[in-house]
Design a protein around this motif. Structure first.
Motif, PDB file in Angstrom:
ATOM      1  N   ALA A   1       7.592  -5.267   2.532  1.00 56.57           N
ATOM      2  CA  ALA A   1       6.633  -4.771   3.162  1.00 56.57           C
ATOM      3  C   ALA A   1       6.297  -3.883   1.912  1.00 56.57           C
ATOM      4  O   ALA A   1       5.118  -4.165   1.298  1.00 56.57           O
ATOM      5  CB  ALA A   1       6.538  -4.093   4.372  1.00 56.57           C
ATOM      6  N   VAL A   2       6.796  -3.244   1.378  1.00 52.43           N
ATOM      7  CA  VAL A   2       6.869  -1.671   0.885  1.00 52.43           C
ATOM      8  C   VAL A   2       7.162  -2.117  -0.556  1.00 52.43           C
ATOM      9  O   VAL A   2       6.801  -1.748  -1.658  1.00 52.43           O
ATOM     10  CB  VAL A   2       7.350  -0.587   1.207  1.00 52.43           C
ATOM     11  CG1 VAL A   2       6.931   0.058   2.636  1.00 52.43           C
ATOM     12  CG2 VAL A   2       8.732  -0.652   1.269  1.00 52.43           C
TER      13      VAL A   2
ATOM     14  N   GLY B   1      10.045  -6.588  -7.271  1.00 57.24           N
ATOM     15  CA  GLY B   1      11.122  -5.287  -5.816  1.00 57.24           C
ATOM     16  C   GLY B   1      11.520  -6.473  -5.292  1.00 57.24           C
ATOM     17  O   GLY B   1      12.473  -6.070  -5.365  1.00 57.24           O
ATOM     18  N   VAL B   2      11.830  -6.979  -4.619  1.00 64.55           N
ATOM     19  CA  VAL B   2      11.257  -8.140  -3.902  1.00 64.55           C
ATOM     20  C   VAL B   2      12.661  -8.868  -4.252  1.00 64.55           C
ATOM     21  O   VAL B   2      14.229  -9.328  -3.667  1.00 64.55           O
ATOM     22  CB  VAL B   2      10.361  -9.779  -3.069  1.00 64.55           C
ATOM     23  CG1 VAL B   2      10.911 -10.262  -2.825  1.00 64.55           C
ATOM     24  CG2 VAL B   2       9.586  -8.459  -2.600  1.00 64.55           C
TER      25      VAL B   2
ATOM     26  N   GLY C   1      -1.698  -2.691  -4.395  1.00 64.82           N
ATOM     27  CA  GLY C   1      -0.581  -1.835  -4.259  1.00 64.82           C
ATOM     28  C   GLY C   1       0.227  -1.475  -3.659  1.00 64.82           C
ATOM     29  O   GLY C   1       0.093  -1.841  -2.394  1.00 64.82           O
ATOM     30  N   VAL C   2       1.834  -0.876  -4.161  1.00 60.71           N
ATOM     31  CA  VAL C   2       2.608  -0.689  -3.394  1.00 60.71           C
ATOM     32  C   VAL C   2       2.787   0.984  -2.754  1.00 60.71           C
ATOM     33  O   VAL C   2       1.681   0.893  -3.803  1.00 60.71           O
ATOM     34  CB  VAL C   2       3.482  -0.878  -4.319  1.00 60.71           C
ATOM     35  CG1 VAL C   2       4.846   0.037  -3.391  1.00 60.71           C
ATOM     36  CG2 VAL C   2       3.999  -1.684  -5.123  1.00 60.71           C
ATOM     37  N   SER C   3       2.297   0.786  -1.748  1.00 66.63           N
ATOM     38  CA  SER C   3       1.518   1.935  -0.599  1.00 66.63           C
ATOM     39  C   SER C   3       2.933   3.393  -1.771  1.00 66.63           C
ATOM     40  O   SER C   3       3.444   3.250  -1.697  1.00 66.63           O
ATOM     41  CB  SER C   3       1.896   2.059   0.558  1.00 66.63           C
ATOM     42  OG  SER C   3       3.670   1.891   0.794  1.00 66.63           O
ATOM     43  N   GLY C   4       2.041   4.137  -1.280  1.00 70.25           N
ATOM     44  CA  GLY C   4       2.651   5.724  -1.781  1.00 70.25           C
ATOM     45  C   GLY C   4       1.937   6.298  -3.619  1.00 70.25           C
ATOM     46  O   GLY C   4       2.461   6.898  -4.233  1.00 70.25           O
ATOM     47  N   ASN C   5       1.001   5.128  -3.766  1.00 68.29           N
ATOM     48  CA  ASN C   5       1.000   4.997  -4.965  1.00 68.29           C
ATOM     49  C   ASN C   5      -0.680   5.519  -5.666  1.00 68.29           C
ATOM     50  O   ASN C   5      -1.318   5.495  -6.501  1.00 68.29           O
ATOM     51  CB  ASN C   5       0.757   3.353  -6.256  1.00 68.29           C
ATOM     52  CG  ASN C   5       1.839   3.558  -7.081  1.00 68.29           C
ATOM     53  OD1 ASN C   5       2.340   4.354  -7.792  1.00 68.29           O
ATOM     54  ND2 ASN C   5       2.931   2.529  -6.155  1.00 68.29           N
ATOM     55  N   GLY C   6      -0.805   6.349  -4.684  1.00 68.70           N
ATOM     56  CA  GLY C   6      -2.697   6.915  -4.239  1.00 68.70           C
ATOM     57  C   GLY C   6      -3.257   6.095  -4.154  1.00 68.70           C
ATOM     58  O   GLY C   6      -4.572   6.777  -3.334  1.00 68.70           O
ATOM     59  N   GLN C   7      -2.789   5.232  -2.433  1.00 65.64           N
ATOM     60  CA  GLN C   7      -4.178   5.163  -1.779  1.00 65.64           C
ATOM     61  C   GLN C   7      -4.101   6.315  -0.648  1.00 65.64           C
ATOM     62  O   GLN C   7      -5.472   6.500  -0.773  1.00 65.64           O
ATOM     63  CB  GLN C   7      -3.715   3.984  -0.413  1.00 65.64           C
ATOM     64  CG  GLN C   7      -3.026   2.380  -1.912  1.00 65.64           C
ATOM     65  CD  GLN C   7      -1.549   2.319  -2.361  1.00 65.64           C
ATOM     66  OE1 GLN C   7      -1.495   3.516  -2.709  1.00 65.64           O
ATOM     67  NE2 GLN C   7      -0.667   1.246  -2.305  1.00 65.64           N
ATOM     68  N   ASN C   8      -3.790   6.649  -0.203  1.00 65.78           N
ATOM     69  CA  ASN C   8      -4.380   7.636   0.617  1.00 65.78           C
ATOM     70  C   ASN C   8      -4.785   8.955   0.592  1.00 65.78           C
ATOM     71  O   ASN C   8      -5.751   9.294   0.651  1.00 65.78           O
ATOM     72  CB  ASN C   8      -3.111   8.550   1.610  1.00 65.78           C
ATOM     73  CG  ASN C   8      -1.915   7.621   2.030  1.00 65.78           C
ATOM     74  OD1 ASN C   8      -2.375   7.060   3.684  1.00 65.78           O
ATOM     75  ND2 ASN C   8      -0.948   7.577   1.927  1.00 65.78           N
ATOM     76  N   ALA C   9      -4.568   9.606  -0.868  1.00 62.96           N
ATOM     77  CA  ALA C   9      -5.030  10.480  -1.694  1.00 62.96           C
ATOM     78  C   ALA C   9      -6.667   9.915  -2.202  1.00 62.96           C
ATOM     79  O   ALA C   9      -7.429  10.459  -1.328  1.00 62.96           O
ATOM     80  CB  ALA C   9      -5.060  11.016  -3.162  1.00 62.96           C
TER      81      ALA C   9
ATOM     82  N   SER D   1      -4.866  -2.810   1.255  1.00 61.33           N
ATOM     83  CA  SER D   1      -4.592  -3.686   1.509  1.00 61.33           C
ATOM     84  C   SER D   1      -3.224  -3.610   1.015  1.00 61.33           C
ATOM     85  O   SER D   1      -2.935  -3.697  -1.119  1.00 61.33           O
ATOM     86  CB  SER D   1      -4.792  -4.441   2.270  1.00 61.33           C
ATOM     87  OG  SER D   1      -3.712  -4.575   2.612  1.00 61.33           O
ATOM     88  N   GLU D   2      -1.754  -3.475   0.722  1.00 66.43           N
ATOM     89  CA  GLU D   2      -0.976  -3.970   1.138  1.00 66.43           C
ATOM     90  C   GLU D   2       0.098  -5.356   0.779  1.00 66.43           C
ATOM     91  O   GLU D   2       0.589  -5.388   0.675  1.00 66.43           O
ATOM     92  CB  GLU D   2       0.378  -3.481   1.513  1.00 66.43           C
ATOM     93  CG  GLU D   2       0.752  -1.607   0.944  1.00 66.43           C
ATOM     94  CD  GLU D   2       1.192  -0.928   1.577  1.00 66.43           C
ATOM     95  OE1 GLU D   2       2.515  -1.044   2.485  1.00 66.43           O
ATOM     96  OE2 GLU D   2       1.189   0.500   1.322  1.00 66.43           O
TER      97      GLU D   2
END
Lengths: 525, 376, 324
Positions: A174-175, A180-181, A295-303, A463-464
């Motif tokens: 998922a992440v 990476g998969v 994008g993969v989570s943790g690349n700035g989506q939250n910000a 969305s991821e």
């Protein structure tokens, strides 16, 4: 049977296992035989009971009925400790590491036999494992600062360090980026070569087809069937999973973008942890347009989400809505300008779970008319709006006065959608709108987003889920390390190209790798 | 590798050390007010039993002590009215704690804010001694008390809002600081020249809060306290501010995302909480003591915390709990006279009641389920 | 002001103040170290004040029964452990909100000590305070003769030496043993530990009970080393200051040592000035202002030193298996 499952023989027998939670029968007489040395997928929709089954196999939950047999012997577990003792390891959907500690410390937690820590010996042992699987990670690095992919490797090596025989992975991809998969699957294949057994939980058909030897499909807590992967097609599995023919996409005829609505210009936003901050991100959204941010989570989506709704202020750069700057405005003010938002973490960021449903439906507008006047909350308008929302969005709740905590995940999201869409928003910022929802609810949410777009709203969809991005977006922007890596249209690209961008690899041959990406690539037309 | 043998443990041991094996607590999605109320009642029952045990261990007759307790608290009209007198400051400090706790702001500073309020009221009465008519003077004295309590609380809330300083520790520290500041004022600048004690001059008769009857000490402070409770209930249930307070307490993150200004809200809540505690201090000063001293309602702030928690943070429940604790205080004096059991028993009972209520409240959230883990 | 400086610059006074600082720091250091271990396991134990009071009382009672100081010490430790066992039961097993549980136990601990004390000495008038003999200071042979250093560091109580010895011990425990690694992991991410097969519950119990034992020792220092008496507010806020020391000591044993000494110094300073009867500018000879100093400084220190970098990530958050 494919080449991997050479040794054969049932290593783990799941025999009519049932598990009941308040209100749900999560597993209903589930029987599966896992064979030695195979990669076995548990496939099913969200809510099909996959994770519950995995938790039972790992001793987290205890079956209400039925039994487990390991190599023919009854297996009784009261905690993960027993599972580990039996040679079963698990990598959870959300990682289970201690962020401020080093890789080495994380790996030896619970696996160190001596009272005094012997870091030298542990380091040698870990290095051997790393070498076996051809993985390069600094054992002294702080795990919280590693990339998501590396963190997942650490999760796997934590279990390998124990010397397990069976590894369970819950939705491990998922992440990850598509690349990476691939790396992950490489490790899993090597584990199979080494005679280990892998149980992979997923709802992604492509992955099942690519990696598994056999697959067990679960639906609503029951086993539909266990089949050899080589004997079935993707469509077969989909039908088994959902119980009907699946429409893979929501009907979407595309939007007709109008005037410029949102302009994000070179913003920098700090994040508290130091990871996932924005480093000069630019993008635009037009009226009547859905812009998908992949994008993969943790690349700035939250910000980005936080900056747009006014919870975190950019340290530099400009955000304009309809031409006017919204930087520095309060969240309440920005909402009043017509910005609605559906946060990624709906329980933490979107709802007060102890409130009544009707109270959550007015969250954020509890100070404005008609819900409040003369400094008092008005009961009748609140009740009226609640009734209307529950009817329109088909929110399953006994009454508007019920405590929100009692609702299911899909209905929680519907409460948020009802609240956010009620004011005919100009801009809709949505983050992971369908994560964890079953197919029906997800479809509903997607359709509502298209509806809003067709009414003229601009939608920024983070969305991821790349299928979702391709399905809904009029334009796709790829976010990587706090910047827009590239921008394109769904028709002009494919999964692989997006995947490379998500990993920070520019598709132009002359670009010099990840860190050299340019923020200017984001400017619209 | 074979399966480890199943652990052989008693149900009690499993429940305590390994919730999950054999017997399991299963969490309810929603407890509901009826179950919560029942839990409080059961907890109080257990506390009474434990108190009886303590009395017996201390070597006195249990029934005798309980009868003494009841006689002392409610036996006569006088004692019943005196119970209400004791309850008055506790209602106010209990409300002060309940408001703040509702917002998950841990204001432990009720004691200091209570005294700040008393000092504020006294200071205004001294400053405006000649102000007439008397009702206007009362308005200003209470205003001074509310303001003083709110300001004292604001030290902690501003530090929390700006620097994220832990309000539990700052409010506790501020209690101590207030005690010494007041000691200094009463030893020096405000001390009455006519007395050996650390206290001010007796206040003018015009500042006395009227009493309900001529033969008891029950003063208007009680009515003010009950009124305040109703007002707090109303604010919490019926106003946008109350809605925000409850939202902040239940989920500060979502509150922030949906537009609440958390910093301002923290300061507002603490100001209200401090003001209520301060008004409580003024009530005691103007209704009973009529001079500022260090021992007006000692410990009222801390007892208020217990009361708020026992009342499950419900404003009207605070009134009931405060009257019960007032009765306890009042009755224990009688018990001491009758049986020789020290009145300090009150504090033990208070502490025990709170512990049992907390345990019961959590217990009410669970049901016990037997799991069939031992089959195979 | 000049008078104060002249007083403070006298060598004998300086030595006296420094020795006093070390002595006064002892109960703070003991309690703060114990609390630090407890917090490292994720349990915020706010009932330190109550536990110290109970420890002081238990030591005092045991001393008056057995007339043996070591018996008093033992009883203080045992009472601290038993009392914090209640805390552990409430927070680890039942998972009551840790803040609320701590507040409740403070009240219960102080109330219980007070009640029992009054029950035991009820015939006496309030002015006739019972006293017991106290520990003597123990000079360390040789070292105590070193000028200045000897007087400051090596002419103290046994408990003081023990407290200082506990600083490296606690550090080793947390950083060099398997148990310490597990404990710190639990404080950051209990679920991860649970999933690694580490039984969280007994470890948290042990950490909390260790904290209780240390607070009990801190308490008994007050009754059997400092005063020879017991009174209900004998802890006088030290439990709370210990909690503050853990925060601005950033959960490091060494910084907690310096934090405790800092408070010891402030207190020793004000005691020296007060004993000398010197007057402050503006406040004159009203010593109450001095007494308020440690509490004001605690607030200031909490504001100034806000680095939370080593704060356990799951501090005060109850862990329920299977609930995310």
């Amino acid at each position: 049977m494919t080449e991997g499952s050479s040794a054969g023989g049932v290593i783990l027998k799941i025999d009519r296992v049932s598990k009941r939670f308040p209100g749900v029968l999560a597993n209903d007489a589930v029987s599966v035989d896992i064979e030695q040395g195979e990669i076995h997928c548990l496939l099913g929709e969200n809510g099909a009971g996959k994770t519950t089954l995995a938790d039972i196999l790992y001793g987290v939950h205890h079956p209400d009925d039925g039994a487990l047999y390991l190599k023919g012997e009854p297996l009784r577990m009261s905690s993960p400790k027993d599972a580990i003792g039996a040679g079963i390891g698990m990598v959870h959907q959300h990682f289970e590491f201690v962020p401020p500690m080093s890789v080495l410390e994380n790996v030896i937690i619970g696996a160190h036999s001596k009272q005094w820590l012997d870091m030298g010996q542990a380091r040698r042992r870990l290095q051997e494992l790393f070498d076996t699987y051809d993985v390069r990670v600094d054992p002294d690095a702080e795990v919280g600062r590693l990339s998501v992919g590396e963190q997942q490797w650490i999760e796997i090596f934590k279990t390998l360090y124990f010397g397990l025989e069976i590894l369970i992975l819950d939705e491990p991809t998922a992440v990850l980026t598509p690349q990476g998969v691939e790396q992950l699957f490489g490790i899993l294949r090597r584990m199979r070569e080494n005679g280990l057994t892998v149980i992979l939980i997923t709802h992604k058909l492509n992955e099942v087809m690519e990696i598994s030897d056999r697959v067990t499909v679960l639906r609503r807590g029951k086993v539909v069937d266990t089949v050899d992967t080589a004997d079935v097609t993707r469509q077969d599995l989909a039908r088994m999973m959902v119980g009907r023919d699946v429409v893979f996409t929501v009907e979407n005829e595309g939007g007709t973008p109008g005037g410029l609505l949102l302009e994000v210009d070179e913003i920098h936003v700090e994040s508290e942890s130091g990871r996932g901050s924005l480093e000069g991100l630019s993008l635009t959204v037009r009226e009547g347009e859905i812009v998908g941010v992949a994008g993969v989570s943790g690349n700035g989506q939250n910000a980005l989400f936080d900056a747009l709704v006014g919870v975190r202020e950019p340290s530099s750069g400009e955000i304009r809505l309809g031409g006017g700057s919204i930087v520095g405005l309060s969240a309440r003010k920005i909402a009043s300008l017509g910005v609605a938002s559906v946060p990624g973490d709906r329980i933490r960021q979107g709802l007060v779970m102890d409130f009544r449903v009707k109270e959550n439906l007015i969250l954020g507008r509890h100070r404005s008319k008609p819900y409040a006047s003369w400094g008092l909350l008005r009961r009748r308008p609140v009740d009226g709006f609640a009734k209307q929302s529950i009817d329109e969005f088909e929110i399953m709740t006994p009454s508007a006065a019920h405590v929100t905590r009692t609702l299911s995940g899909g209905n929680l999201q519907k409460v948020i959608m009802a609240r956010e869409l009620s004011q005919a928003p100009k801009l809709l910022v949505v983050h992971q709108p369908t994560r964890g929802l079953d197919v029906g609810a997800a479809e509903y949410v997607r359709r509502r987003l298209i509806q809003e777009r067709d009414k003229g709203a601009g939608v920024l969809l983070m969305s991821e889920d790349l299928d979702e991005i391709f399905n809904l977006s009029d334009r796709i922007a790829v976010i990587y390390e706090g910047r827009i890596m590239a921008e394109t249209r769904p028709g002009d690209t494919d999964l692989e190209e997006i995947g490379l961008w998500m990993a920070g690899i520019s598709s132009e041959p002359d670009a010099a790798g990840a860190s050299a990406s340019s923020g200017n690539g984001a400017a619209g037309e | 590798m074979s399966a480890p043998p199943p652990p052989k443990q008693s149900p009690l041991w499993s429940m305590l050390m390994q919730p999950g094996a054999g017997w399991r607590f299963e969490r309810r999605l929603y407890t509901g007010p009826v179950r919560e109320f029942a839990a409080v009642i059961i907890a109080i029952g257990i506390s009474v039993a434990a108190a009886g045990l303590l009395v017996a261990v201390a070597g006195a007759g249990v029934l005798e002590a309980f009868r003494g307790m009841y006689e002392g608290a409610f036996g006569t009209r006088d004692s019943a009215l005196e119970t209400l007198v004791q309850a008055t400051p506790l209602i106010m400090t209990g409300l002060a704690a309940a408001i703040a706790f509702r917002a998950s702001i841990w204001n432990i500073g009720g004691e200091g804010q209570f005294y700040a309020g008393a000092a504020g009221a006294w200071w205004v009465s001294d400053l405006l001694a000649d102000l007439r008519p008397a009702p206007l003077l009362f308005v200003f004295m209470f205003l001074g008390a509310a303001l003083a309590g709110a300001l004292w609380a604001s030290i902690a809330s501003v530090l929390k809002a700006v620097f994220k300083t832990n309000e539990i520790l700052t409010t506790v520290m501020l209690n101590f600081v207030m005690f010494f500041v007041l000691s200094w004022l009463l030893a020096g600048p405000w001390r009455s020249p006519n007395t050996f004690y650390y206290q001010t001059e007796r206040m003018a008769d015009v500042t006395f809060l009227p009493r309900f009857t001529t033969d008891s000490r029950l003063h208007w402070g009680f009515a003010i306290a009950v009124l305040t409770a109703v007002l707090v209930y109303f604010i919490l249930r019926k106003t946008p501010l109350g809605y925000e307070i409850r939202g902040l307490g239940a989920n500060p993150v979502a509150s922030r995302y949906k537009g609440a200004n958390v910093g301002v809200l923290i300061i507002t809540v603490m100001a209200i909480s401090g003001a209520v505690a301060g008004l409580g201090g003024a009530g005691e000063l103007l209704g009973l003591h009529h001079r500022l001293q260090l021992d007006i309602a000692v410990g009222a702030g801390f007892t208020g915390i217990i009361i708020a928690l026992v009342a499950r943070l419900h404003p009207l429940g605070v009134v009931v709990a405060a009257v019960a604790f007032g009765a306890l205080i009042n009755g224990s004096t009688a018990v001491q006279v009758v049986t020789g059991i020290p009145a300090a028993l009150v504090q033990v009972i208070e502490g025990m009641t709170l512990v049992f209520v907390l345990l019961a409240a959590v217990a009410a959230r669970y049901r016990i389920v037997r799991t069939s883990v031992s089959h195979g | 002001m000049g008078e104060i400086l002249t007083h403070l610059l006298t060598p004998a006074v300086i030595i006296g103040i420094l020795a006093g600082a070390v002595r006064i720091a002892t109960p703070l250091l003991l309690a703060a170290l114990g609390e630090m271990v407890s917090e490292n396991s994720g349990i915020l134990n706010l009932s330190i004040e109550g536990t110290m009071t109970l420890g002081a009382f238990a030591g005092f009672m045991a001393m008056s029964w057995y007339e043996n100081l070591w018996m008093g010490l033992l009883m203080a430790v045992v009472s601290g452990m038993l009392f914090s066992l209640i805390m552990a039961l409430m927070t680890v097993t039942v998972k009551v909100n840790q803040v609320v549980a701590g507040l409740a136990l403070n009240i219960l601990g102080i109330g219980f000590a007070f009640f029992w004390f009054r029950s035991s000495f009820q015939d006496r008038s309030s002015l006739d305070v019972p006293t017991v003999p106290t520990f003597d200071t123990a000079d360390i042979p040789g070292l105590s003769r070193i000028p200045v250093v000897g007087e400051v560091l090596f002419s103290q109580h046994w408990l003081t030496y023990f407290a200082f010895l506990m600083v490296p011990m606690v550090w080793i425990l947390l950083n060099k043993t398997r148990y310490g690694l597990e404990l710190r992991s639990i404080g950051h991410n209990p679920e991860a530990c649970d999933m690694r097969g580490i039984n969280i519950v007994p470890r948290q119990y042990a950490a909390v009970v260790f904290g209780g034992a240390m607070a009990g020792l801190g308490g008994v220092f007050l009754s059997l080393a400092s005063t020879g008496m017991f009174f209900p507010d004998i802890a006088a806020g030290r439990g709370w200051i210990a909690l503050a020391i853990v925060i601005f000591g950033n959960w490091r044993a060494s910084w907690i040592l310096w934090g405790s000494l800092f408070f010891g110094l402030i207190d020793a300073l004000q005691l020296s000035l007060q004993a000398k009867g010197l007057s402050l500018p503006f406040f004159g000879d009203d010593y109450q202002v001095f007494l308020a100093l440690p509490f004001v400084f605690t607030i200031v220190a909490l504001v100034l030193n806000r680095s939370r970098s080593r704060s356990p990530l799951s501090l005060a958050i109850p862990y329920h298996r299977g609930e995310r």
